[in-house]
Design a protein around this motif. Structure first.
Motif, PDB file in Angstrom:
ATOM      1  N   ALA A   1      -3.205   8.357   4.355  1.00 41.20           N
ATOM      2  CA  ALA A   1      -3.786   8.330   5.754  1.00 41.20           C
ATOM      3  C   ALA A   1      -5.315   7.504   5.527  1.00 41.20           C
ATOM      4  CB  ALA A   1      -4.320   9.636   6.241  1.00 41.20           C
ATOM      5  N   GLU A   2      -5.869   7.788   4.255  1.00 42.19           N
ATOM      6  CA  GLU A   2      -7.099   6.958   3.859  1.00 42.19           C
ATOM      7  C   GLU A   2      -6.996   5.585   3.915  1.00 42.19           C
ATOM      8  OE1 GLU A   2      -8.601   9.162   0.469  1.00 42.19           O
ATOM      9  OE2 GLU A   2      -9.564  10.921   1.753  1.00 42.19           O
ATOM     10  N   LYS A   3      -6.012   5.340   3.093  1.00 44.62           N
ATOM     11  CA  LYS A   3      -5.465   3.816   3.016  1.00 44.62           C
ATOM     12  C   LYS A   3      -5.324   3.181   4.182  1.00 44.62           C
ATOM     13  CE  LYS A   3      -4.571   4.104  -2.023  1.00 44.62           C
ATOM     14  NZ  LYS A   3      -5.399   3.176  -2.540  1.00 44.62           N
ATOM     15  N   HIS A   4      -4.461   3.838   4.988  1.00 46.75           N
ATOM     16  CA  HIS A   4      -4.129   3.247   6.245  1.00 46.75           C
ATOM     17  C   HIS A   4      -5.127   2.987   7.273  1.00 46.75           C
ATOM     18  CE1 HIS A   4       0.613   3.918   6.727  1.00 46.75           C
ATOM     19  NE2 HIS A   4       0.361   3.589   5.394  1.00 46.75           N
ATOM     20  N   ARG A   5      -6.414   3.923   7.461  1.00 43.95           N
ATOM     21  CA  ARG A   5      -7.361   3.954   7.975  1.00 43.95           C
ATOM     22  C   ARG A   5      -8.112   2.603   7.739  1.00 43.95           C
ATOM     23  NH1 ARG A   5      -7.463   9.334   8.455  1.00 43.95           N
ATOM     24  NH2 ARG A   5      -8.883   9.675   6.307  1.00 43.95           N
ATOM     25  N   ALA A   6      -8.393   2.797   6.193  1.00 43.16           N
ATOM     26  CA  ALA A   6      -9.039   1.509   5.753  1.00 43.16           C
ATOM     27  C   ALA A   6      -8.491  -0.003   5.953  1.00 43.16           C
ATOM     28  CB  ALA A   6      -9.366   1.736   4.250  1.00 43.16           C
ATOM     29  N   PHE A   7      -7.055   0.131   5.748  1.00 47.14           N
ATOM     30  CA  PHE A   7      -6.263  -0.919   5.887  1.00 47.14           C
ATOM     31  C   PHE A   7      -6.281  -1.590   7.553  1.00 47.14           C
ATOM     32  CE2 PHE A   7      -2.234  -3.390   6.965  1.00 47.14           C
ATOM     33  CZ  PHE A   7      -2.351  -4.480   6.055  1.00 47.14           C
TER      34      PHE A   7
ATOM     35  N   ASN B   1       2.111   6.977  -6.672  1.00 49.40           N
ATOM     36  CA  ASN B   1       1.061   7.914  -7.053  1.00 49.40           C
ATOM     37  C   ASN B   1       1.404   9.408  -6.664  1.00 49.40           C
ATOM     38  OD1 ASN B   1      -0.442   5.906  -8.474  1.00 49.40           O
ATOM     39  ND2 ASN B   1      -1.534   5.487  -6.648  1.00 49.40           N
ATOM     40  N   GLY B   2       2.723   9.606  -5.993  1.00 47.78           N
ATOM     41  CA  GLY B   2       2.929  10.732  -5.785  1.00 47.78           C
ATOM     42  C   GLY B   2       3.023  11.200  -4.226  1.00 47.78           C
ATOM     43  N   ASN B   3       2.833  10.209  -3.447  1.00 48.04           N
ATOM     44  CA  ASN B   3       3.030  10.443  -2.013  1.00 48.04           C
ATOM     45  C   ASN B   3       2.056  11.575  -1.243  1.00 48.04           C
ATOM     46  OD1 ASN B   3       4.862   8.867  -0.557  1.00 48.04           O
ATOM     47  ND2 ASN B   3       6.663  10.103  -0.822  1.00 48.04           N
ATOM     48  N   ASP B   4       0.792  11.605  -1.768  1.00 48.09           N
ATOM     49  CA  ASP B   4      -0.350  12.284  -1.372  1.00 48.09           C
ATOM     50  C   ASP B   4      -0.599  11.934   0.286  1.00 48.09           C
ATOM     51  OD1 ASP B   4      -2.354  13.868  -0.712  1.00 48.09           O
ATOM     52  OD2 ASP B   4      -3.806  12.683  -1.963  1.00 48.09           O
ATOM     53  N   PRO B   5      -0.451  12.727   1.118  1.00 43.82           N
ATOM     54  CA  PRO B   5      -0.431  12.373   2.761  1.00 43.82           C
ATOM     55  C   PRO B   5      -1.934  12.084   3.075  1.00 43.82           C
ATOM     56  CG  PRO B   5       0.234  14.697   2.481  1.00 43.82           C
ATOM     57  CD  PRO B   5       0.253  13.852   1.042  1.00 43.82           C
ATOM     58  N   VAL B   6      -2.786  12.845   2.266  1.00 40.03           N
ATOM     59  CA  VAL B   6      -4.425  12.356   2.495  1.00 40.03           C
ATOM     60  C   VAL B   6      -4.742  10.949   2.038  1.00 40.03           C
ATOM     61  CG1 VAL B   6      -6.743  13.145   2.011  1.00 40.03           C
ATOM     62  CG2 VAL B   6      -5.046  14.693   2.315  1.00 40.03           C
TER      63      VAL B   6
ATOM     64  N   ILE C   1       0.798  -1.174   0.168  1.00 44.13           N
ATOM     65  CA  ILE C   1      -0.007   0.083   0.313  1.00 44.13           C
ATOM     66  C   ILE C   1       0.893   1.154  -0.134  1.00 44.13           C
ATOM     67  CG2 ILE C   1      -1.600   1.371   1.507  1.00 44.13           C
ATOM     68  CD1 ILE C   1      -2.767  -1.333   2.438  1.00 44.13           C
ATOM     69  N   ASN C   2       1.816   1.405   0.879  1.00 44.07           N
ATOM     70  CA  ASN C   2       2.985   2.521   0.878  1.00 44.07           C
ATOM     71  C   ASN C   2       3.496   2.648  -0.283  1.00 44.07           C
ATOM     72  OD1 ASN C   2       2.144   2.926   3.732  1.00 44.07           O
ATOM     73  ND2 ASN C   2       3.755   1.711   4.368  1.00 44.07           N
ATOM     74  N   LYS C   3       3.892   1.786  -0.987  1.00 48.53           N
ATOM     75  CA  LYS C   3       4.501   1.721  -2.442  1.00 48.53           C
ATOM     76  C   LYS C   3       3.773   2.267  -3.321  1.00 48.53           C
ATOM     77  CE  LYS C   3       8.219  -1.736  -1.660  1.00 48.53           C
ATOM     78  NZ  LYS C   3       8.703  -2.945  -2.003  1.00 48.53           N
ATOM     79  N   GLY C   4       2.420   1.565  -3.368  1.00 51.20           N
ATOM     80  CA  GLY C   4       1.538   2.340  -4.331  1.00 51.20           C
ATOM     81  C   GLY C   4       1.217   3.800  -4.167  1.00 51.20           C
TER      82      GLY C   4
END
Length: 92
Positions: free
Chosen positions: A50-56, A42-47, A35-38
């Motif tokens: 954070a959304e992907k981490h919450r879902a994960f 895609n440009g390291n968007d912090p938002v 997920i982090n690599k993806g």
């Protein structure tokens, strides 16, 4: 051959449970790396990160709960099988 006791069965089950939880966590860690690599790709968007981490984290929580429920049910079945085998059938 040593007699199979419930204590030995329970200890083996405990070790098996620990290994399953360890394997689950290692798999989750690999998925998080992906997920982090993806997000990085895609440009390291912090938002987005954070959304992907919450879902994960929610997925991980559900996986852990399901695994622990599965393990508890298996332990209860094994205990019943060990302590009260069906009549007319010998335990090996």
């Amino acid at each position: 051959m040593e007699e199979l006791t419930w204590e030995r069965v329970a200890k083996a089950e405990e070790l098996s449970r620990a290994r399953e939880l360890y394997d689950l966590r290692k798999g989750q860690e690999k998925a998080l790396e992906a997920i982090n690599k993806g997000v990085e790709k895609n440009g390291n968007d912090p938002v987005e990160l954070a959304e992907k981490h919450r879902a994960f984290e929610e997925v991980c929580k559900r996986q852990l709960e399901a695994k622990m429920r599965e393990q508890q049910e298996r332990l209860e079945r094994r205990e019943l099988e060990f302590k009260w085998p069906p009549k007319g059938r010998d335990r090996e």
